[in-house]
Design a protein around this motif. Sequence first.
Motif, PDB file in Angstrom:
ATOM      1  N   ALA A  81       0.868  -1.177   0.000  1.00 11.71           N
ATOM      2  CA  ALA A  81       0.000   0.000   0.000  1.00 11.71           C
ATOM      3  C   ALA A  81       0.905   1.228   0.000  1.00 11.71           C
ATOM      4  CB  ALA A  81      -0.886  -0.006   1.239  1.00 11.71           C
ATOM      5  N   PRO A  82       0.429   2.337  -0.512  1.00 12.26           N
ATOM      6  CA  PRO A  82       1.256   3.550  -0.521  1.00 12.26           C
ATOM      7  C   PRO A  82       1.601   3.982   0.905  1.00 12.26           C
ATOM      8  CG  PRO A  82      -0.732   3.850  -1.842  1.00 12.26           C
ATOM      9  CD  PRO A  82      -0.854   2.544  -1.148  1.00 12.26           C
ATOM     10  N   ASP A  83       2.792   4.523   1.079  1.00 13.82           N
ATOM     11  CA  ASP A  83       3.167   5.040   2.389  1.00 13.82           C
ATOM     12  C   ASP A  83       2.586   6.445   2.569  1.00 13.82           C
ATOM     13  OD1 ASP A  83       4.735   6.630   0.814  1.00 13.82           O
ATOM     14  OD2 ASP A  83       6.650   5.854   1.504  1.00 13.82           O
ATOM     15  N   ALA A  84       3.033   7.150   3.588  1.00 10.06           N
ATOM     16  CA  ALA A  84       2.485   8.473   3.901  1.00 10.06           C
ATOM     17  C   ALA A  84       2.693   9.468   2.755  1.00 10.06           C
ATOM     18  CB  ALA A  84       3.119   9.011   5.173  1.00 10.06           C
ATOM     19  N   THR A  85       3.745   9.280   1.982  1.00 11.00           N
ATOM     20  CA  THR A  85       4.003  10.198   0.867  1.00 11.00           C
ATOM     21  C   THR A  85       3.285   9.766  -0.408  1.00 11.00           C
ATOM     22  OG1 THR A  85       5.983   8.996   0.167  1.00 11.00           O
ATOM     23  CG2 THR A  85       6.279  10.761   1.796  1.00 11.00           C
ATOM     24  N   GLY A  86       2.638   8.590  -0.374  1.00  9.04           N
ATOM     25  CA  GLY A  86       1.939   8.086  -1.550  1.00  9.04           C
ATOM     26  C   GLY A  86       2.798   7.215  -2.431  1.00  9.04           C
ATOM     27  N   ALA A  87       4.034   6.957  -2.020  1.00  6.87           N
ATOM     28  CA  ALA A  87       4.951   6.150  -2.827  1.00  6.87           C
ATOM     29  C   ALA A  87       4.805   4.671  -2.474  1.00  6.87           C
ATOM     30  CB  ALA A  87       6.382   6.591  -2.587  1.00  6.87           C
ATOM     31  N   LEU A  88       4.995   3.841  -3.477  1.00  5.69           N
ATOM     32  CA  LEU A  88       4.990   2.388  -3.291  1.00  5.69           C
ATOM     33  C   LEU A  88       6.428   1.884  -3.297  1.00  5.69           C
ATOM     34  CD1 LEU A  88       2.176   1.420  -5.799  1.00  5.69           C
ATOM     35  CD2 LEU A  88       2.055   1.232  -3.333  1.00  5.69           C
ATOM     36  N   PRO A  89       6.730   0.846  -2.498  1.00  9.83           N
ATOM     37  CA  PRO A  89       8.082   0.295  -2.581  1.00  9.83           C
ATOM     38  C   PRO A  89       8.283  -0.365  -3.938  1.00  9.83           C
ATOM     39  CG  PRO A  89       6.737  -1.013  -1.090  1.00  9.83           C
ATOM     40  CD  PRO A  89       5.916   0.157  -1.513  1.00  9.83           C
ATOM     41  N   ASP A  90       9.393  -0.083  -4.584  1.00 12.07           N
ATOM     42  CA  ASP A  90       9.653  -0.688  -5.891  1.00 12.07           C
ATOM     43  C   ASP A  90      10.307  -2.053  -5.703  1.00 12.07           C
ATOM     44  OD1 ASP A  90      12.048   0.284  -4.985  1.00 12.07           O
ATOM     45  OD2 ASP A  90      12.737   0.952  -6.935  1.00 12.07           O
ATOM     46  N   SER A  91      10.345  -2.831  -6.772  1.00  7.86           N
ATOM     47  CA  SER A  91      10.877  -4.189  -6.670  1.00  7.86           C
ATOM     48  C   SER A  91      12.368  -4.180  -6.307  1.00  7.86           C
ATOM     49  CB  SER A  91      10.634  -4.973  -7.958  1.00  7.86           C
ATOM     50  OG  SER A  91      11.225  -4.316  -9.048  1.00  7.86           O
ATOM     51  N   ALA A  92      13.100  -3.148  -6.705  1.00 10.57           N
ATOM     52  CA  ALA A  92      14.522  -3.069  -6.348  1.00 10.57           C
ATOM     53  C   ALA A  92      14.695  -2.963  -4.835  1.00 10.57           C
ATOM     54  CB  ALA A  92      15.171  -1.888  -7.049  1.00 10.57           C
ATOM     55  N   ALA A  93      13.822  -2.198  -4.174  1.00 14.88           N
ATOM     56  CA  ALA A  93      13.890  -2.067  -2.715  1.00 14.88           C
ATOM     57  C   ALA A  93      13.541  -3.389  -2.042  1.00 14.88           C
ATOM     58  CB  ALA A  93      12.952  -0.959  -2.245  1.00 14.88           C
ATOM     59  N   LEU A  94      12.554  -4.098  -2.591  1.00 13.60           N
ATOM     60  CA  LEU A  94      12.158  -5.391  -2.029  1.00 13.60           C
ATOM     61  C   LEU A  94      13.273  -6.418  -2.203  1.00 13.60           C
ATOM     62  CD1 LEU A  94       8.498  -5.417  -3.374  1.00 13.60           C
ATOM     63  CD2 LEU A  94       9.237  -4.901  -1.040  1.00 13.60           C
ATOM     64  N   ILE A  95      13.913  -6.406  -3.364  1.00  9.29           N
ATOM     65  CA  ILE A  95      15.026  -7.321  -3.624  1.00  9.29           C
ATOM     66  C   ILE A  95      16.183  -7.016  -2.676  1.00  9.29           C
ATOM     67  CG2 ILE A  95      16.808  -7.898  -5.331  1.00  9.29           C
ATOM     68  CD1 ILE A  95      14.582  -7.636  -7.469  1.00  9.29           C
ATOM     69  N   ALA A  96      16.432  -5.735  -2.420  1.00  7.21           N
ATOM     70  CA  ALA A  96      17.510  -5.341  -1.504  1.00  7.21           C
ATOM     71  C   ALA A  96      17.254  -5.874  -0.097  1.00  7.21           C
ATOM     72  CB  ALA A  96      17.656  -3.821  -1.491  1.00  7.21           C
ATOM     73  N   VAL A  97      16.005  -5.871   0.338  1.00  4.25           N
ATOM     74  CA  VAL A  97      15.668  -6.393   1.669  1.00  4.25           C
ATOM     75  C   VAL A  97      15.947  -7.887   1.725  1.00  4.25           C
ATOM     76  CG1 VAL A  97      13.753  -6.841   3.258  1.00  4.25           C
ATOM     77  CG2 VAL A  97      14.007  -4.592   2.218  1.00  4.25           C
ATOM     78  N   VAL A  98      15.557  -8.616   0.679  1.00  2.00           N
ATOM     79  CA  VAL A  98      15.793 -10.064   0.643  1.00  2.00           C
ATOM     80  C   VAL A  98      17.293 -10.346   0.632  1.00  2.00           C
ATOM     81  CG1 VAL A  98      15.469 -12.161  -0.717  1.00  2.00           C
ATOM     82  CG2 VAL A  98      13.582 -10.542  -0.466  1.00  2.00           C
ATOM     83  N   GLU A  99      18.036  -9.595  -0.160  1.00  2.00           N
ATOM     84  CA  GLU A  99      19.483  -9.804  -0.234  1.00  2.00           C
ATOM     85  C   GLU A  99      20.177  -9.436   1.070  1.00  2.00           C
ATOM     86  OE1 GLU A  99      20.587  -7.724  -3.817  1.00  2.00           O
ATOM     87  OE2 GLU A  99      20.096  -9.470  -5.059  1.00  2.00           O
ATOM     88  N   SER A 100      19.644  -8.449   1.787  1.00  2.00           N
ATOM     89  CA  SER A 100      20.233  -8.086   3.081  1.00  2.00           C
ATOM     90  C   SER A 100      20.037  -9.200   4.109  1.00  2.00           C
ATOM     91  CB  SER A 100      19.643  -6.776   3.603  1.00  2.00           C
ATOM     92  OG  SER A 100      18.320  -6.969   4.063  1.00  2.00           O
ATOM     93  N   ALA A 101      19.052 -10.061   3.890  1.00  2.00           N
ATOM     94  CA  ALA A 101      18.831 -11.206   4.769  1.00  2.00           C
ATOM     95  C   ALA A 101      19.726 -12.379   4.387  1.00  2.00           C
ATOM     96  CB  ALA A 101      17.363 -11.622   4.720  1.00  2.00           C
ATOM     97  N   GLY A 102      20.459 -12.268   3.266  1.00  2.00           N
ATOM     98  CA  GLY A 102      21.400 -13.306   2.874  1.00  2.00           C
ATOM     99  C   GLY A 102      20.898 -14.256   1.803  1.00  2.00           C
TER     100      GLY A 102
END
Length: 132
Positions: A81-102
Motif C-alpha cells: 500500500a502507498p506510504d504516507a508520501t503516496g509512494a509504493l516500494p519498488d521491486s529493487a527495494a524489495l530485492i535489496a531487503v531479501v538480499e540483506s537477509a542473505g
Amino acid sequence: MPREPRSVAPPSPSPSTPLAPAPSPATAIATAPAPAPEVELVIGGMTCASCANRIERKLNRLPGVEASVNYATEKARIRSAPDATGALPDSAALIAVVESAGYRATAALRPAAAQSTRAHLPLTAPPQALAP
C-alpha cells in the motif's frame, strides 16, 4: 454466597437520535479501496521453512507491505500500500531487503499475454488433434 453474573444489555438508541442510513450497494462498491499492487519475487538460497519465515518477517517490516513467502515454490508474493508520501516500494527495494537477509532474489516474469490466454484455453482437444 457466590454472586451470579449480571447480563448487561447494550444501550438502545434513543428515539431522538437519528440513525445514519445504510449505504447503498453502489456506494459501497464505489468507495471500496483499489486492490494493492502485487509483486512476485523468485527467491534463491532458501534451505528450509525457517529461511522462508525469516524473509517474510523482513519484508513485512516495511511500511505498508504484506508479504507471503512460499518455500516449496521459492517465490514471495508481496502486496503493498502507498506510504504516507503516496509512494509504493519498488521491486529493487524489495530485492535489496531479501538480499540483506542473505538470500538471492529476482523479479518474477509474469507475461500478461500468457495470463490472459490461459483462461481461454479449451478444456478438451479439438477433433483434429485426436485423429491419427
